[in-house]
Design a protein around this motif. Structure first.
Motif, PDB file in Angstrom:
ATOM      1  N   ALA A 248      -2.399  -4.633  22.247  1.00 15.65           N
ATOM      2  CA  ALA A 248      -3.001  -5.420  20.698  1.00 15.65           C
ATOM      3  C   ALA A 248      -4.358  -4.598  20.346  1.00 15.65           C
ATOM      4  N   PRO A 249      -4.381  -4.524  19.277  1.00 10.46           N
ATOM      5  CA  PRO A 249      -5.792  -3.842  18.790  1.00 10.46           C
ATOM      6  C   PRO A 249      -6.921  -4.745  19.122  1.00 10.46           C
ATOM      7  N   LEU A 250      -8.115  -4.079  19.237  1.00 12.13           N
ATOM      8  CA  LEU A 250      -9.221  -4.867  19.416  1.00 12.13           C
ATOM      9  C   LEU A 250     -10.211  -4.739  18.171  1.00 12.13           C
ATOM     10  N   PRO A 251     -10.878  -6.015  17.898  1.00  9.72           N
ATOM     11  CA  PRO A 251     -11.843  -5.861  16.696  1.00  9.72           C
ATOM     12  C   PRO A 251     -12.764  -4.950  16.537  1.00  9.72           C
ATOM     13  N   HIS A 252     -12.805  -4.135  15.554  1.00 12.06           N
ATOM     14  CA  HIS A 252     -13.537  -3.067  15.293  1.00 12.06           C
ATOM     15  C   HIS A 252     -13.829  -2.733  14.150  1.00 12.06           C
ATOM     16  N   GLY A 253     -15.081  -2.186  13.701  1.00 12.07           N
ATOM     17  CA  GLY A 253     -15.347  -1.759  12.386  1.00 12.07           C
ATOM     18  C   GLY A 253     -14.752  -0.170  12.055  1.00 12.07           C
ATOM     19  N   PRO A 254     -15.214   0.510  11.218  1.00  9.03           N
ATOM     20  CA  PRO A 254     -14.466   1.589  10.811  1.00  9.03           C
ATOM     21  C   PRO A 254     -15.204   2.803  11.906  1.00  9.03           C
ATOM     22  N   ILE A 255     -14.354   3.404  12.716  1.00  9.87           N
ATOM     23  CA  ILE A 255     -15.015   4.500  13.396  1.00  9.87           C
ATOM     24  C   ILE A 255     -14.481   5.914  13.191  1.00  9.87           C
ATOM     25  N   GLU A 256     -15.497   6.811  13.195  1.00  6.36           N
ATOM     26  CA  GLU A 256     -15.201   8.091  12.939  1.00  6.36           C
ATOM     27  C   GLU A 256     -15.378   8.694  14.099  1.00  6.36           C
TER      28      GLU A 256
ATOM     29  N   LEU B 258      -8.939   0.431  21.042  1.00  7.47           N
ATOM     30  CA  LEU B 258      -9.047  -0.215  19.735  1.00  7.47           C
ATOM     31  C   LEU B 258      -7.847  -0.292  18.965  1.00  7.47           C
ATOM     32  N   ALA B 259      -7.012   0.825  18.717  1.00  9.13           N
ATOM     33  CA  ALA B 259      -5.759   0.845  17.756  1.00  9.13           C
ATOM     34  C   ALA B 259      -4.845   0.050  18.629  1.00  9.13           C
ATOM     35  N   GLY B 260      -4.662  -0.585  19.810  1.00  8.31           N
ATOM     36  CA  GLY B 260      -3.543  -1.114  20.508  1.00  8.31           C
ATOM     37  C   GLY B 260      -2.436  -0.077  20.812  1.00  8.31           C
ATOM     38  N   ARG B 261      -2.876   0.969  20.971  1.00  8.36           N
ATOM     39  CA  ARG B 261      -1.750   1.940  21.327  1.00  8.36           C
ATOM     40  C   ARG B 261      -1.958   2.463  22.802  1.00  8.36           C
ATOM     41  N   HIS B 262      -2.253   1.606  23.686  1.00  8.11           N
ATOM     42  CA  HIS B 262      -2.682   2.094  24.937  1.00  8.11           C
ATOM     43  C   HIS B 262      -1.729   0.974  25.793  1.00  8.11           C
ATOM     44  N   PRO B 263      -1.467   1.588  26.978  1.00  6.16           N
ATOM     45  CA  PRO B 263      -0.520   0.628  27.867  1.00  6.16           C
ATOM     46  C   PRO B 263      -1.397  -0.697  28.334  1.00  6.16           C
ATOM     47  N   ALA B 264      -2.705  -0.383  28.660  1.00  2.92           N
ATOM     48  CA  ALA B 264      -3.558  -1.335  29.045  1.00  2.92           C
ATOM     49  C   ALA B 264      -3.863  -2.411  28.004  1.00  2.92           C
TER      50      ALA B 264
END
Length: 445
Positions: free
Chosen positions: A174-182, A165-171
C-alpha cells in the motif's frame, strides 16, 4: 545482465533469477557456498537485492548506458515518471499521495558511475564475495575491481524508497504518505561532475535535495571543499641529444625546470582551522620529455588544489604564480623562447550549507532515533556533486539547498579493497524513508 523487461517477474522469481545469475560470477572453488551466501543476502532485504543487481552492471564514468536502462526500467515499473535528459542522466518524479500535494518537493540524488579499479578493462564484471570482519559481514569484490558501493548504495536506496512510497513493493503493497518526490541519477561524477552540471534542475520543482553519496552510515555533511586544477607547463626549450648536445651553453631541460618549481610548491595541507583542513594541494600528474636520450624540451605538472574558503585558495594561487613567474624569467635568459604556462581551472566551487536549515533539523530528527545517538554535521575536505547542486536553481528560480548523506558504511572506496557492511544499507534505506515520511507529516522541513 537483467534488463528492464524482466522486471515484470514477481519478486520471489526475481530472487531466484538473481541467485542463478550470481552462479556465473562466483569463483569455482566454494561456488555453492558463496552463491548460497549471496542469495541469503538478497533474500534478507529488497534493498540488498537491488544493490546486488546494480553492482553487477559495470558503469565506469562515461559508460553508464546499461545501468541507466536498468534504473529506468525499475522506475517505470513502480509508476514513476522517468526519462533520460540530453546528457543521459536519469530523472524521475513520483507524484504526491492524495492530500500531500502541498508538501515541499524533495529531490533524492545519486550518481550512476563508478571508479572501475581495472583501468585496462573498465567493463570487467564484479565478482562478489563476503568478508567476515570482527563479527560483521561485508560485501566486497574479488580484488580485481572496485565494489561500486560508491554510489550504487545511494542508487539502491532511492529505488527501494520510491517503490515503497508508491506501494509497488512486496513488503509495502500500500502506498505510504509522501509529498512530491523527484530523483536524479547522474553520470560522470567520478571524473568531471558533468552529469550534475548538465542536469536541468530548472525543470525540477524541489529546492531541498538529499545527495546519498557519503561514506559512513548516518553521515550528514554540510560543508565540502572546492577543487581547482593547477597545470604548470614548460615548453619552448630547444632540446637536443643527451650526449652530443649536453655541453651546449644555455641548455634548458623542461623536466629539471619543473622539478625546481615543484620543490617550492608545498605538498599536503596548506591551512587549517578549528573545523579541520581549509586548504591543501597535491601534485597528481607528471608528464614530460620525448626520450631517455633527449634533453626534455617540454614537461607538465598537474596539481589539485582544494579549499573551503576562496581567500585561502587565492593565497595559494598567488604563491604559485610568483614561483612560476620567477622561474620563467630566470630560464628565458638562457633561451628566450622558453615559456612556462600556468593554467587554472576551477572544477568545483566550495560549498557550505546553512547550519540553521530546517532540512538539516528534519534529517537529524529522523535519523537520531534510528542511530541511537546525536547526528553531528560534518565538514569534509573533499568535493562532490553537492558543490554543484548548491549553485543551481529550480523551476521557480530558487537556489537549491543540498545536504550530503551517508546511507551505508563503505571502506576504501575507489580501490579494489572497497567493501560495504551490507546490513548498514538497510539502515540507510530506513533513514531516508523516515525523512520522507516525517516531511509529509510535518508538511515541510
Amino acid at each position: 545482465m537483467m534488463r528492464a523487461a524482466r522486471l515484470r517477474l514477481s519478486f520471489p522469481l526475481l530472487r531466484t533469477f538473481l541467485a542463478l545469475l550470481l552462479l556465473v560470477h562466483v569463483p569455482v572453488a566454494g561456488a555453492a557456498e558463496k552463491t548460497s551466501d549471496l542469495a541469503r543476502l538478497a533474500a534478507a532485504d529488497s534493498v540488498i537485492a537491488t544493490f546486488l543487481d546494480l553492482v553487477q552492471i559495470p558503469s565506469p564514468s562515461g559508460r553508464e548506458e546499461k545501468i541507466a536502462r536498468f534504473i529506468l526500467g525499475r522506475l517505470r515499473a513502480i509508476g514513476a515518471e522517468a526519462r533520460r535528459d540530453a546528457f543521459g542522466n536519469v530523472v524521475a518524479r513520483l507524484r504526491a499521495s492524495p492530500g500531500r500535494e502541498r508538501v515541499p518537493p524533495l529531490l533524492l540524488a545519486a550518481h550512476m558511475d563508478t571508479v572501475p579499479g581495472d583501468k585496462k578493462n573498465p567493463m570487467r564484471p564484479v565478482r562478489l564475495r563476503i568478508l567476515r570482519i570482527a563479527g560483521e559481514e561485508w560485501l566486497a569484490s574479488d580484488g580485481t575491481t572496485t565494489l561500486g558501493g560508491d554510489d550504487k548504495a545511494g542508487v539502491a536506496v532511492i529505488l527501494d524508497v520510491l517503490a515503497r512510497l508508491a506501494g509497488r513493493h512486496p513488503a509495502q503493497p500500500a502506498p505510504l504518505p509522501h509529498g512530491p518526490i523527484e530523483a536524479a541519477f547522474t553520470r560522470e561524477e567520478e571524473t568531471t561532475v558533468r552529469g550534475a552540471r548538465r542536469l536541468e534542475t530548472e525543470k525540477l520543482d524541489a529546492r531541498h535535495a538529499l545527495l546519498l553519496d557519503g561514506e559512513k552510515l548516518y553521515e550528514v555533511v554540510w560543508e565540502l571543499a572546492g577543487a581547482t586544477v593547477v597545470t604548470v607547463r614548460a615548453h619552448g626549450a630547444r632540446g637536443g641529444h643527451s650526449g652530443m648536445d649536453i655541453d651546449r651553453p644555455g641548455n634548458v631541460n623542461a623536466i629539471k625546470v619543473l622539478s625546481g618549481i615543484d620543490v617550492q610548491i608545498p605538498q599536503g595541507v596548506l591551512e587549517r582551522s578549528a573545523r579541520g583542513v581549509i586548504a591543501s594541494i597535491n601534485a597528481g600528474l607528471v608528464e614530460g620529455g620525448s626520450a631517455m636520450n633527449a634533453i626534455a624540451p617540454e614537461a607538465k605538472l598537474t596539481y589539485l588544489l582544494r579549499s573551503a574558503e576562496a581567500a585561502a585558495e587565492e593565497r595559494a594561487l598567488a604563491r604559485i604564480r610568483a614561483i612560476v613567474s620567477r622561474a620563467e624569467r630566470k630560464h628565458q635568459t638562457l633561451q628566450k623562447d622558453f615559456r612556462i604556462e600556468l593554467k587554472i581551472e576551477r572544477l568545483l566551487p566550495p560549498w557550505t550549507a546553512n547550519l540553521k536549515s530546517p532540512l538539516l533539523g528534519l534529517v537529524r530528527a529522523a535519523g537520531e532515533p534510528l542511530a541511537g545517538r546525536p547526528l553531528r554535521p560534518l565538514s569534509i575536505h573533499a568535493g562532490a556533486e553537492a558543490n554543484v547542486y548548491a549553485h543551481k536553481k529550480n523551476a521557480r528560480g530558487e537556489t537549491l539547498e543540498p545536504l550530503l548523506l551517508g546511507v551505508a558504511d563503505l571502506h576504501a572506496i575507489h580501490s579494489t579493497r572497497e567493501r560495504m557492511r551490507w546490513r548498514s544499507l538497510i539502515q540507510g534505506r530506513d533513514w531516508v524513508l523516515a525523512i520522507v515520511r516525517r516531511l509529509a507529516e510535518k508538511g515541510g522541513p
